[in-house]
Scaffold this motif. Structure first.
Motif, PDB file in Angstrom:
ATOM      1  N   ILE A 173       8.593  39.645 -54.398  1.00 54.06           N
ATOM      2  CA  ILE A 173       9.099  40.699 -55.634  1.00 54.06           C
ATOM      3  C   ILE A 173       8.307  40.669 -56.717  1.00 54.06           C
ATOM      4  O   ILE A 173       8.412  40.002 -57.773  1.00 54.06           O
ATOM      5  N   ASP A 174       7.272  41.813 -57.050  1.00 59.34           N
ATOM      6  CA  ASP A 174       6.561  42.185 -58.136  1.00 59.34           C
ATOM      7  C   ASP A 174       7.589  42.950 -59.286  1.00 59.34           C
ATOM      8  O   ASP A 174       8.025  43.973 -58.819  1.00 59.34           O
ATOM      9  N   PRO A 175       7.899  42.280 -60.196  1.00 54.62           N
ATOM     10  CA  PRO A 175       9.020  42.944 -61.176  1.00 54.62           C
ATOM     11  C   PRO A 175       8.502  44.213 -61.586  1.00 54.62           C
ATOM     12  O   PRO A 175       9.278  45.040 -61.741  1.00 54.62           O
ATOM     13  N   GLU A 176       7.201  44.487 -61.640  1.00 53.23           N
ATOM     14  CA  GLU A 176       6.612  45.734 -62.100  1.00 53.23           C
ATOM     15  C   GLU A 176       7.061  46.708 -61.005  1.00 53.23           C
ATOM     16  O   GLU A 176       6.846  48.004 -61.551  1.00 53.23           O
ATOM     17  N   ARG A 177       7.175  46.419 -59.695  1.00 51.67           N
ATOM     18  CA  ARG A 177       7.463  47.462 -58.832  1.00 51.67           C
ATOM     19  C   ARG A 177       8.683  47.432 -58.315  1.00 51.67           C
ATOM     20  O   ARG A 177       8.939  48.028 -57.236  1.00 51.67           O
ATOM     21  N   ASN A 178       9.597  46.521 -59.100  1.00 55.32           N
ATOM     22  CA  ASN A 178      11.112  46.371 -58.542  1.00 55.32           C
ATOM     23  C   ASN A 178      12.216  46.399 -59.634  1.00 55.32           C
ATOM     24  O   ASN A 178      12.931  45.643 -59.879  1.00 55.32           O
ATOM     25  N   LYS A 179      11.866  47.318 -60.611  1.00 56.82           N
ATOM     26  CA  LYS A 179      12.728  47.745 -61.518  1.00 56.82           C
ATOM     27  C   LYS A 179      13.143  46.631 -62.392  1.00 56.82           C
ATOM     28  O   LYS A 179      14.188  46.320 -62.644  1.00 56.82           O
ATOM     29  N   GLY A 180      11.989  45.563 -62.777  1.00 54.77           N
ATOM     30  CA  GLY A 180      12.300  44.373 -63.566  1.00 54.77           C
ATOM     31  C   GLY A 180      12.902  43.231 -62.920  1.00 54.77           C
ATOM     32  O   GLY A 180      12.993  42.160 -63.283  1.00 54.77           O
ATOM     33  N   LEU A 181      13.339  43.309 -61.494  1.00 54.61           N
ATOM     34  CA  LEU A 181      13.847  42.245 -60.894  1.00 54.61           C
ATOM     35  C   LEU A 181      12.825  40.973 -60.410  1.00 54.61           C
ATOM     36  O   LEU A 181      11.585  41.552 -60.158  1.00 54.61           O
ATOM     37  N   THR A 182      13.208  39.848 -60.774  1.00 54.03           N
ATOM     38  CA  THR A 182      12.360  38.785 -60.566  1.00 54.03           C
ATOM     39  C   THR A 182      12.898  37.675 -59.328  1.00 54.03           C
ATOM     40  O   THR A 182      14.045  37.921 -58.655  1.00 54.03           O
ATOM     41  N   LYS A 183      12.000  37.093 -58.702  1.00 57.99           N
ATOM     42  CA  LYS A 183      12.311  36.439 -57.330  1.00 57.99           C
ATOM     43  C   LYS A 183      13.491  35.367 -58.054  1.00 57.99           C
ATOM     44  O   LYS A 183      14.389  34.936 -57.220  1.00 57.99           O
ATOM     45  N   GLU A 184      13.241  34.719 -59.269  1.00 56.38           N
ATOM     46  CA  GLU A 184      14.001  33.890 -59.758  1.00 56.38           C
ATOM     47  C   GLU A 184      15.555  34.343 -59.922  1.00 56.38           C
ATOM     48  O   GLU A 184      16.454  33.582 -59.676  1.00 56.38           O
ATOM     49  N   ARG A 185      15.649  35.731 -60.457  1.00 55.57           N
ATOM     50  CA  ARG A 185      16.896  36.184 -60.276  1.00 55.57           C
ATOM     51  C   ARG A 185      17.831  36.388 -59.194  1.00 55.57           C
ATOM     52  O   ARG A 185      18.789  36.067 -58.903  1.00 55.57           O
ATOM     53  N   LEU A 186      16.842  36.594 -57.907  1.00 53.10           N
ATOM     54  CA  LEU A 186      17.576  36.769 -56.676  1.00 53.10           C
ATOM     55  C   LEU A 186      18.070  35.202 -56.016  1.00 53.10           C
ATOM     56  O   LEU A 186      18.862  34.859 -55.689  1.00 53.10           O
ATOM     57  N   ARG A 187      17.161  34.426 -56.713  1.00 50.86           N
ATOM     58  CA  ARG A 187      17.042  32.954 -56.405  1.00 50.86           C
ATOM     59  C   ARG A 187      18.591  32.237 -56.898  1.00 50.86           C
ATOM     60  O   ARG A 187      19.327  31.638 -56.134  1.00 50.86           O
ATOM     61  N   LEU A 188      18.541  32.612 -58.259  1.00 48.18           N
ATOM     62  CA  LEU A 188      19.907  32.107 -58.813  1.00 48.18           C
ATOM     63  C   LEU A 188      21.116  32.717 -58.339  1.00 48.18           C
ATOM     64  O   LEU A 188      22.336  32.137 -58.367  1.00 48.18           O
ATOM     65  N   ALA A 189      20.993  34.068 -57.977  1.00 52.50           N
ATOM     66  CA  ALA A 189      22.138  34.590 -57.471  1.00 52.50           C
ATOM     67  C   ALA A 189      22.414  34.105 -56.153  1.00 52.50           C
ATOM     68  O   ALA A 189      23.879  33.966 -55.711  1.00 52.50           O
ATOM     69  N   LEU A 190      21.629  33.779 -55.338  1.00 50.42           N
ATOM     70  CA  LEU A 190      21.650  33.088 -53.811  1.00 50.42           C
ATOM     71  C   LEU A 190      22.586  31.594 -54.311  1.00 50.42           C
ATOM     72  O   LEU A 190      23.451  31.394 -53.711  1.00 50.42           O
ATOM     73  N   GLU A 191      22.008  31.013 -55.184  1.00 52.76           N
ATOM     74  CA  GLU A 191      22.517  29.631 -55.481  1.00 52.76           C
ATOM     75  C   GLU A 191      23.774  29.384 -55.901  1.00 52.76           C
ATOM     76  O   GLU A 191      24.396  28.657 -55.734  1.00 52.76           O
ATOM     77  N   GLN A 192      24.141  30.817 -56.863  1.00 54.72           N
ATOM     78  CA  GLN A 192      25.431  30.807 -57.444  1.00 54.72           C
ATOM     79  C   GLN A 192      26.498  30.581 -56.247  1.00 54.72           C
ATOM     80  O   GLN A 192      27.776  30.348 -56.365  1.00 54.72           O
ATOM     81  N   GLU A 193      26.124  31.280 -54.847  1.00 56.70           N
ATOM     82  CA  GLU A 193      27.139  31.360 -53.825  1.00 56.70           C
ATOM     83  C   GLU A 193      26.773  29.926 -52.938  1.00 56.70           C
ATOM     84  O   GLU A 193      27.054  30.023 -51.484  1.00 56.70           O
ATOM     85  N   ASN A 194      26.121  29.097 -53.574  1.00 50.59           N
ATOM     86  CA  ASN A 194      25.734  27.865 -52.804  1.00 50.59           C
ATOM     87  C   ASN A 194      24.755  28.062 -51.492  1.00 50.59           C
ATOM     88  O   ASN A 194      24.906  27.473 -50.633  1.00 50.59           O
ATOM     89  N   ILE A 195      23.860  29.253 -51.733  1.00 53.92           N
ATOM     90  CA  ILE A 195      22.788  29.476 -50.599  1.00 53.92           C
ATOM     91  C   ILE A 195      21.484  29.144 -51.228  1.00 53.92           C
ATOM     92  O   ILE A 195      21.161  29.747 -52.013  1.00 53.92           O
ATOM     93  N   GLU A 196      20.920  28.263 -50.362  1.00 48.95           N
ATOM     94  CA  GLU A 196      19.417  27.700 -50.942  1.00 48.95           C
ATOM     95  C   GLU A 196      18.530  28.677 -50.670  1.00 48.95           C
ATOM     96  O   GLU A 196      18.236  28.890 -49.509  1.00 48.95           O
TER      97      GLU A 196
END
Ligand SMILES: *Cc1c(COP(=O)(O)O)cnc(C)c1O
Length: 381
Positions: free
Chosen positions: A300-323
């Motif tokens: 996930i290249d933030p510059e080509r994905n509206k600022g989205l980072t891989k870390e934001r996705l990782r944390l969102a998954l972690e919040q639901e207890n998904i590693e």
């Protein structure tokens, strides 16, 4: 587990073959040869042990240079240091995420011309590297034609790290059959597992016999305990090999399952890329390669994905207890290898900065996938 593992383990109990040798070990080695097409195999206690023996059998000694893919798990590089040798790290290329042939040749030339410099120690002098270790990361075959051609040109043996790629093919040939040596791992997280274990593969019978000798404490042929070499306790036990025999029966099924998980993610991300303007990239499968898709990974290249980072996705998954996990941190960026030379152009660092491994287990259920989809939808839609 597939179901037949216990049968082989029970056979070991019933026949009292509870030792680092026995019929399960012999048969597991045969199964590995039959599946991969390698001529000989030694079943060992770990993939790391297999790599260590391959380096010993490649005559790697104190202050020697060994070329290793930087973008990998530390076990690819650690055994180089067990021998007192110096790892020379090589970057990845974009197409397979594995060893870049261009950077590989640059590294070899630098070793041969004495340009290699070690932090705090200075230049090491002109030396031919003793081995090249490419890795098939996440199951994706490296560019073996190019790598083997360079290895041949400079006459340097290749030790193929196929720990993550059992069941993957490159131009219709199984990975683990290209190098002079190849190593496999059956650690708990790999596509098949014996709880822990590994194997060394080679077409050279003498070398595999030597590996078995070194792996069983290097006992000379004498009635008493006589030793002319330093040995290791690296052999696989007959119990563990029983699990391996059962696992070999389900390996093709496991590859299918992992590839189906990948297909699911691929369809999902294609859709959000096309409909929502994202540019999320999955590990590409080069023409002529088939990956076992051990892990599905995205960039996930933030510059080509509206600022989205891989870390934001990782944390969102972690919040639901998904590693989920970032990709391997390249070895040339690891504190423990900060002294080691590196040849590259930033590709593996970019992969580390932007990449995330998604849940990819062979036994993912429809319900598991739906739970993941809920989080992906929340972040992306
Ligand atoms: C797992 C792994 C190893 C080491 O195998 P073990 O059996 O855990 O010692 C080596 N290289 C790579 C790339 C791996 O993923």
């Amino acid at each position: 587990m597939g179901g037949t593992e216990q049968k082989y383990v029970s056979e070991a109990f019933e026949s009292n073959w509870v030792a680092p040798l026995g019929p399960n070990v012999d048969n597991f080695e045969k199964d590995l040869c039959q599946f991969t097409g390698a001529k000989h195999a030694a079943a060992l206690s770990a993939g790391t042990a297999a790599l260590h023996l391959a380096l010993i059998l490649s005559d790697v000694k104190q202050d020697d240079l060994v070329i290793c893919q930087s973008f990998t798990f530390s076990a690819s590089a650690n055994p180089i240091t067990y021998q007192g040798a110096i790892p020379v790290f090589v970057d990845s290329e974009e197409e397979t995420w594995n060893m870049c042939p261009v950077q590989l040749e640059k590294a070899i030339k630098a070793c041969l011309s004495g340009e290699i410099e070690i932090k705090k120690k200075g230049k090491v002098g002109a030396k031919k590297p003793k081995a090249i270790i490419p890795v098939h990361l996440y199951g994706m075959p490296a560019k073996m034609d190019e790598i083997m051609a360079i290895a041949k040109k400079y006459d340097i043996p290749v030790i193929e790290d196929a720990a993550e790629s059992l069941g993957s093919t490159y131009k219709d040939k199984q990975t683990g059959t290209f190098g002079k040596f190849s190593i496999l791992s059956f650690n708990g997280n790999k596509i098949i597992t014996t709880s822990g274990g590994g194997a060394l593969l080679s077409n050279d019978e003498t070398l595999i016999q030597k590996a078995r000798f070194l792996a069983t404490q290097a006992r000379d042929n004498a009635p008493h305990y006589q030793h002319s070499h330093i040995g290791y306790n690296y052999r696989m036990s007959n119990i563990v090999a029983g699990i391996g025999r059962g696992q070999m029966e389900v390996l093709p099924e496991r590859v299918k399952q992992r590839r189906a998980v990948y297909q699911w993610y691929n369809a999902y991300f294609q859709n959000v890329n096309n409909t929502k303007g994202y540019n999320i990239v999955l590990q590409p499968e080069a023409e002529g390669s088939l990956s076992n898709r051990w892990l599905t990974a995205v960039l996930i290249d933030p510059e080509r994905n509206k600022g989205l980072t891989k870390e934001r996705l990782r944390l969102a998954l972690e919040q639901e207890n998904i590693e989920s996990r970032p990709l391997w941190k390249p070895m040339h960026l690891q504190p423990v290898f900060d002294y080691a030379p590196f040849f590259g152009n930033g590709t593996s660092k970019k992969l580390f900065d932007q990449g995330l491994c998604l849940p990819s287990s062979s036994n993912m259920t429809e319900e598991n996938m739906q739970r993941i989809k809920v989080v992906l939808d929340r972040v992306l839609l």
